[in-house]
Design an enzyme around this catalytic site. Structure first.
Site, short mmCIF file in Angstrom:
data_model
loop_
_atom_site.label_atom_id
_atom_site.label_comp_id
_atom_site.label_asym_id
_atom_site.label_seq_id
_atom_site.Cartn_x
_atom_site.Cartn_y
_atom_site.Cartn_z
N GLY B 244 83.52 28.77 24.03
CA GLY B 244 82.51 27.82 24.50
C GLY B 244 82.60 27.58 26.01
O GLY B 244 83.54 28.03 26.68
N HIS B 245 81.64 26.84 26.52
CA HIS B 245 81.58 26.63 27.97
C HIS B 245 82.75 25.77 28.46
O HIS B 245 83.21 24.87 27.78
CB HIS B 245 80.24 26.04 28.42
CG HIS B 245 79.82 24.77 27.76
ND1 HIS B 245 78.66 24.11 28.13
CD2 HIS B 245 80.36 24.04 26.77
CE1 HIS B 245 78.53 23.04 27.39
NE2 HIS B 245 79.54 22.97 26.57
N ASN B 246 83.22 26.12 29.66
CA ASN B 246 84.28 25.37 30.33
C ASN B 246 85.65 25.47 29.69
O ASN B 246 86.56 24.74 30.05
CB ASN B 246 83.89 23.89 30.48
CG ASN B 246 82.64 23.73 31.31
OD1 ASN B 246 81.56 23.44 30.79
ND2 ASN B 246 82.75 23.97 32.59
#
Lengths: 340, 340, 340
Positions: B244-246
């Site tokens: 997922g993002h980050n």
């Protein structure tokens, strides 16, 4: 940390007017980008929407912070007060999103069947194939390497980023956004055993996707056996989600990555389904059901609310003991009853 | 079973010199390929690195076996003694790996934006698209059907096997290897609910991948919302992993297939994460944590060690009983306490 | 709901003769499509194979219903009596499947290595790459955007729908069907740690797929390290399945979506493996084993039968209590024994 010489910039007052926010502090403070509370500098705007990050507020160097009224006093500099700071932030940050330099027009390498219909202002990238009887709605963008098969409809204003496949009989509403590697309209997994061998059951249905849906990278939505697999409007699927044939997903439902939904399940509206959830086929999930990540859903859920399963990880030694005890559980319960 | 008339061949002595091993037995024994202990013939080299396969050693027809000093006496023929037999075998077997006949040069069908920069000795296959502002480092190989979007950087000596997508703002270090169908830099799954509809939160960050990372087939790594999603150097991801993002993944961590890591999780260095593990967002995993397959990680893990969850499958009848007992567990525990 | 002006049509008598069924009622009833019991109109044929749908039979408007002898009396109109109604329905519905209008011939954009061999009546779509030494068998269809690497063999009558990748040393039998995004023959996940860095272990084997296999969208099958990863004949894999290197899957086994099988596992013949199952490496599953969805298989299964694990989701409050009790289980059991 996304500013560049050509970035636009805005003052707090300009943003307040544009998005109906209230300025707290100096309205002439100007920002040219957005960042996290801890990462932002004086020329950037940040936000506080979750009280757990309040300690970061005092130390933030952000030029402007978007936050709720209750937090305004704690802002070290200029603040923009919003009812829903996260929504306001999302709208503001869209101002700083670089427009994709989609060339526009139809790339010379695209292979488009003469019976396909291409709307006005459609952009079609290199190495795109569009099959017989398909239609691309006005203003849509079909990125490089997409394959659109037979009798598909892409509504107006859709964006297929790159390498998306619509196999056959896939109908997208308006403003649908599909990320790379997604496959819509592949055969459902329908098999019948005959004389010791599998017989493939034809998958004659299609896929119907409502307006404003978003479909993540490498997600699959199979087409129906007889009727359509359906996503109502504003459904949001993350990456690597698997939707079996004849599933129906209600409007505004969001599903996180790696979740699988087996054939003919019916999912309600406004559901929030976590990552890596498994939902068996032929069941029903009511509206406004929340299912936490990695849950195993083997029965219908008929009431709104939050549902869960799974045992969180512990150190391996404790886990081994727990598994052993779980295996003895039936015996233990019998002994206990016998001892009553 | 990988020999062919044109295969190179080596004697035990030659291999010993090349890889600093010790010959036990006849140094002139010559091999022209590698195989398993049970599958190898006299012209092939095999290895023994795990004592559970020792019974196969005596019966092996392998011309040469790579093994540890403790096993040398048991070798039926020529042996090469190594501190780490698996590492030595890996190095030797690379001698027999057929070089990919990458044509070299830029295929005439590739569509490269004029503002992209292509380094020396780059090989670009057919049907590749490279977007504005992107750079391909010297010696890299971009296989057929890859799509590289805007403002991406591919470091020196990378290999994108085929049909890889780098959507936007993806930066690869040196010698990164990416398998087909992987998607890096798609939008993170960021949504805010406003007046009953989802509002997309712009994903303005990128993806940063360190030197010597390897990314499996159909794996996805989303780009960050504000900052980057980061893989430090020498991270190894298997197929169908979802990041997922980050998320940040520490150097030298390896993650097996089908594992999903939700947004903003921070994974340490030298972790080993099994297959189909689910890790929720916004938590922290320390360095040198081992997580066994199918574990559900819902809290931070702050100490190195091995962690697990999940109940292994049993026959369906026993499982049904166990599930029923688990459902009664709270009642049982109360009754037991009441009976004390 | 799949009829169109150009659809073929058949009477009950014609269908009975063609598929050795018995007509119950009016043999001249004519249908031009297939549908569900509840969705069918008088010009459509439906089926009843599962007694749970019997209540829908009386209300169905279907022109013809395929069903078992026991249900014939309950049919409101014309019926076709079959030993296995689902199999009969599958065969009949194939009559109404629109033939894919595969253009035939080799698209001018395809890039085929001069050393590749293309059989008679092969159809190769746009943007296809075929590497050195590969062979495409007679009558096979290679859809748009497929990448076939080096030394691959596609048997006769195969269909690679679109955007399929065969990386290297992949050998398909006859009539193999592969859905978009599938990746066969990528490197297995073989790593050795040396001096604090991962060393890649060469993956010198291939993938061997038997006749009549079907492989779902975005499914991955890695090639073997030394020997081949093997699917015997008539294996059916759904979407997003992950098969590690050196796995062997027995004939006629079917595996539902999102299941992962780790390296060197051996799966028997005629197994039915549910969705999102995880199977660890180096174990053995006997013939005719059924594994229900989301099960965690960490040990060999040596007897046929049904196997399961996982706790079904409940409301979040109950689940939290259950998890707490499971954590106390070891203590509870000790206390109980101490109290004996």
């Amino acid at each position: 940390m996304n500013t560049s010489p050509s970035s636009p910039s805005f003052t707090a007052t300009e943003l307040a007017e544009r998005f109906s926010l209230q300025v707290h502090g100096d309205g002439v403070t100007r920002v040219s980008g957005v960042a996290t509370l801890s990462g932002a500098g004086p020329e950037q705007l940040s936000f506080l929407s979750n009280s757990r990050y309040r300690p970061q507020l005092a130390e933030s160097r952000a030029g402007i912070v978007v936050l709720g009224a209750a937090d305004a006093a704690a802002a070290p500099g200029t603040a923009l007060i919003a009812k829903n700071p996260y929504v306001a932030f999302a709208r503001i940050s869209a101002l700083f999103e670089a427009a994709t330099s989609q060339a526009g027009g139809i790339h010379s390498s695209a292979v488009i069947d003469p019976s396909a219909t291409i709307g006005a202002n459609v952009s079609i990238g290199p190495f795109v194939g569009i099959g017989p009887g398909s239609e691309i709605g006005a203003g849509s963008v079909i990125g490089p390497g997409c394959v659109i098969g037979e009798n598909c409809v892409v509504g107006e204003g859709c964006e297929l980023i790159a390498r998306v496949t619509l196999v056959a009989r896939v109908r997208l509403g308006k403003r649908v956004r599909i990320h790379p590697g997604a496959v819509l309209g592949a055969d459902g997994f329908g098999l019948a055993m005959e004389a010791g061998r599998w017989l493939k059951v034809p998958q004659l249905g299609g896929v119907s996707v409502g307006d404003d849906c978003e479909i993540g990278a490498n997600t699959c939505i199979d087409r129906g056996a007889l009727e359509d697999t359906i996503l109502e409007e504003d459904v949001r699927l993350d990456n690597q989600v698997q939707i079996g044939h004849n599933v129906r997903i209600g409007a505004h439902t969001a599903i996180a990555g790696c979740t699988g939904i087996a054939g003919s399940a019916r999912i309600g509206r406004y559901c929030l389904i976590g990552g890596a959830v498994g939902i068996v086929g032929h069941l029903e999930i009511a509206d406004k059901v929340i299912i936490t990540g990695m849950s195993m859903v083997s029965h219908s859920i008929l009431e709104p609310g939050e549902y869960s399963s799974g045992i969180p990880a512990t150190d391996n030694k404790t886990w081994r003991k727990t598994v052993a005890r779980i295996r003895q559980l039936d015996k233990l319960a019998r002994q206990f009853r016998a001892g009553d």
